[in-house]
Design a protein around this motif. Structure first.
Motif, short mmCIF file in Angstrom:
data_model
loop_
_atom_site.label_atom_id
_atom_site.label_comp_id
_atom_site.label_asym_id
_atom_site.label_seq_id
_atom_site.Cartn_x
_atom_site.Cartn_y
_atom_site.Cartn_z
N ARG A 184 0.82 -1.22 0.00
CA ARG A 184 0.00 0.00 0.00
C ARG A 184 0.85 1.27 0.00
NH1 ARG A 184 -5.32 0.37 0.66
NH2 ARG A 184 -6.48 -1.57 0.81
N GLN A 185 1.98 1.22 0.70
CA GLN A 185 2.89 2.38 0.66
C GLN A 185 3.44 2.61 -0.74
OE1 GLN A 185 5.96 1.80 3.65
NE2 GLN A 185 4.40 1.53 5.23
N LEU A 186 3.78 1.53 -1.43
CA LEU A 186 4.29 1.66 -2.80
C LEU A 186 3.20 2.22 -3.71
CD1 LEU A 186 6.20 -1.73 -3.03
CD2 LEU A 186 7.21 0.55 -2.81
N TRP A 187 1.97 1.74 -3.47
CA TRP A 187 0.83 2.24 -4.23
C TRP A 187 0.66 3.75 -3.97
CZ3 TRP A 187 -4.56 2.71 -2.07
CH2 TRP A 187 -5.46 3.09 -3.06
N ALA A 188 0.73 4.14 -2.71
CA ALA A 188 0.57 5.56 -2.35
C ALA A 188 1.65 6.41 -3.01
CB ALA A 188 0.60 5.72 -0.84
N ALA A 189 2.82 5.80 -3.23
CA ALA A 189 3.92 6.54 -3.86
C ALA A 189 3.79 6.54 -5.38
CB ALA A 189 5.26 5.95 -3.43
N GLY A 190 2.74 5.90 -5.91
CA GLY A 190 2.46 6.04 -7.34
C GLY A 190 2.54 4.77 -8.18
N THR A 191 3.02 3.67 -7.61
CA THR A 191 3.14 2.44 -8.38
C THR A 191 1.75 1.83 -8.63
OG1 THR A 191 5.25 2.04 -7.27
CG2 THR A 191 4.29 0.17 -8.46
N THR A 192 1.51 1.37 -9.83
CA THR A 192 0.31 0.62 -10.16
C THR A 192 0.52 -0.81 -9.65
OG1 THR A 192 0.04 1.96 -12.15
CG2 THR A 192 -1.18 -0.13 -12.07
N ILE A 193 -0.47 -1.34 -8.90
CA ILE A 193 -0.25 -2.65 -8.28
C ILE A 193 -1.42 -3.59 -8.56
CG2 ILE A 193 0.17 -3.87 -6.10
CD1 ILE A 193 1.70 -1.55 -5.09
N VAL A 194 -1.08 -4.82 -8.94
CA VAL A 194 -2.09 -5.85 -9.19
C VAL A 194 -1.73 -7.06 -8.33
CG1 VAL A 194 -3.23 -7.29 -10.92
CG2 VAL A 194 -2.35 -5.02 -11.57
N ILE A 195 -2.66 -7.48 -7.49
CA ILE A 195 -2.39 -8.53 -6.50
C ILE A 195 -3.37 -9.69 -6.66
CG2 ILE A 195 -2.27 -9.08 -4.04
CD1 ILE A 195 -1.90 -6.12 -3.46
N ILE A 196 -2.87 -10.88 -6.90
CA ILE A 196 -3.71 -12.08 -6.81
C ILE A 196 -3.79 -12.47 -5.34
CG2 ILE A 196 -3.87 -14.55 -7.29
CD1 ILE A 196 -2.47 -14.11 -9.89
N THR A 197 -5.01 -12.68 -4.86
CA THR A 197 -5.11 -13.14 -3.47
C THR A 197 -6.30 -14.07 -3.26
OG1 THR A 197 -5.22 -12.45 -1.16
CG2 THR A 197 -6.41 -11.07 -2.73
N HIS A 198 -6.09 -15.06 -2.41
CA HIS A 198 -7.17 -15.95 -1.96
C HIS A 198 -7.79 -15.44 -0.67
CE1 HIS A 198 -5.70 -19.42 -4.47
NE2 HIS A 198 -7.01 -19.53 -4.55
N ASP A 199 -7.11 -14.46 -0.06
CA ASP A 199 -7.52 -13.99 1.26
C ASP A 199 -8.68 -13.01 1.12
OD1 ASP A 199 -7.67 -12.37 3.64
OD2 ASP A 199 -5.69 -13.16 4.21
N ARG A 200 -9.86 -13.41 1.56
CA ARG A 200 -11.07 -12.59 1.36
C ARG A 200 -10.94 -11.24 2.04
NH1 ARG A 200 -15.42 -15.70 -0.37
NH2 ARG A 200 -14.86 -17.90 -0.47
N GLU A 201 -10.32 -11.24 3.21
CA GLU A 201 -10.20 -10.00 3.96
C GLU A 201 -9.32 -9.01 3.21
OE1 GLU A 201 -8.96 -9.03 8.51
OE2 GLU A 201 -9.73 -11.03 8.07
N ILE A 202 -8.19 -9.52 2.68
CA ILE A 202 -7.29 -8.66 1.90
C ILE A 202 -8.01 -8.16 0.66
CG2 ILE A 202 -5.24 -8.67 0.43
CD1 ILE A 202 -3.87 -10.39 2.56
N ALA A 203 -8.68 -9.07 -0.05
CA ALA A 203 -9.37 -8.68 -1.28
C ALA A 203 -10.41 -7.61 -1.01
CB ALA A 203 -10.00 -9.90 -1.94
#
Ligand code: ADP
Ligand code: ADP
Length: 220
Positions: A184-203
């Protein structure tokens, strides 16, 4: 300009499995996107195709306005090196090499000289809060620390887009949360981020979710 564009993308493997079916998807600069769906639904394949690790069987892929379908493998690699970083569930680090050298190796083919590679690696490790662990090797570290080294390695070349395939899949929830904080910090600094996750809470905590079922995007 659209950061990543997939238009009518399908992917068949030689085994006969159809992993992606007519996927159309755009990702804008600065987005944070979760990719969810059952095991085998095509999430990793989507990441590999969008991340230029693999070519689609049909359809068009563009990254930062570059249509990559006609590019030769060398040009594809150059584009990938310029724009894209990857983080995987298995950390893919050299177990007995210092964190600093693991990360500096992310710049091995960049044309940057070794002292500069090491300076940038130290800076990337500080960004993932491992400034105090530069000389430790992954085999001396916890899973969460290893994944943060892997993130440092992925970002040392300052990619525009970071793809993460189940980055918290091998971590307990505390370590997983730390890894998510860093993403999230990297995202806040401007990086576009795509995350595969099985974790419902994270998603559920991500601003956008793309859902795959049997190779098709069913929600985006
Ligand atoms: P997910 O990440 O959602 O689990 P994958 O993209 O890994 O889905 O896999 C989608 C389908 O493609 C599955 O049926 C899987 O077995 C198959 N598959 C993935 N990679 C390969 C490969 N390299 N060769 C053959 N089949 C593959
Ligand atoms: P993850 O859960 O981290 O996505 P997977 O087990 O789905 O890992 O896949 C790990 C690697 O194996 C990926 O590169 C994927 O493309 C490949 N793979 C997955 N399924 C198959 C398959 N049926 N045949 C060959 N390779 C596969």
């Amino acid at each position: 300009m659209t950061m990543v564009e997939l238009a009518g993308v399908s992917k068949d493997y030689d085994s006969g499995v159809v992993a992606l079916r007519d996927v159309t998807l755009t990702i804008e600069p600065g987005e944070l996107v979760g990719v969810v769906g059952p095991s085998g639904s095509g999430k990793s394949t989507l990441l590999h195709v969008a991340g230029l690790l693999d070519r689609p069987t049909s359809g068009r892929v563009s990254v930062a306005g570059h249509d990559v379908s006609r590019l030769a493998d060398r040009q594809l690699s150059a584009l990938r090196a310029q724009y894209i970083g990857f983080v995987f569930q298995q950390f893919h680090l050299a177990a007995r090499v210092s964190a600093l050298d693991n990360v500096a190796d992310g710049l091995l083919y960049s044309g940057v000289r070794r002292p500069v590679r090491r300076d940038r690696a130290a800076e990337a490790l500080r960004r993932v809060n491992l400034g105090h662990r530069l000389e430790h090797a992954p085999h001396e570290m916890s899973g969460g620390e290893r994944q943060r080294v892997a993130i440092a390695r992925a970002i040392v070349s300052e990619p525009t887009i970071l793809y993460a395939d189940e980055p918290t899949g091998n971590l307990d929830s505390v370590a997983g949360q730390l890894v998510m904080d860093i993403l999230r910090q990297l995202w806040a600094a401007g990086t576009t981020i795509v995350i595969i996750t099985h974790d419902r809470e994270i998603a559920a905590g991500l601003p956008r979710q793309v859902t795959l079922h049997d190779g098709r995007v069913t929600a985006a």
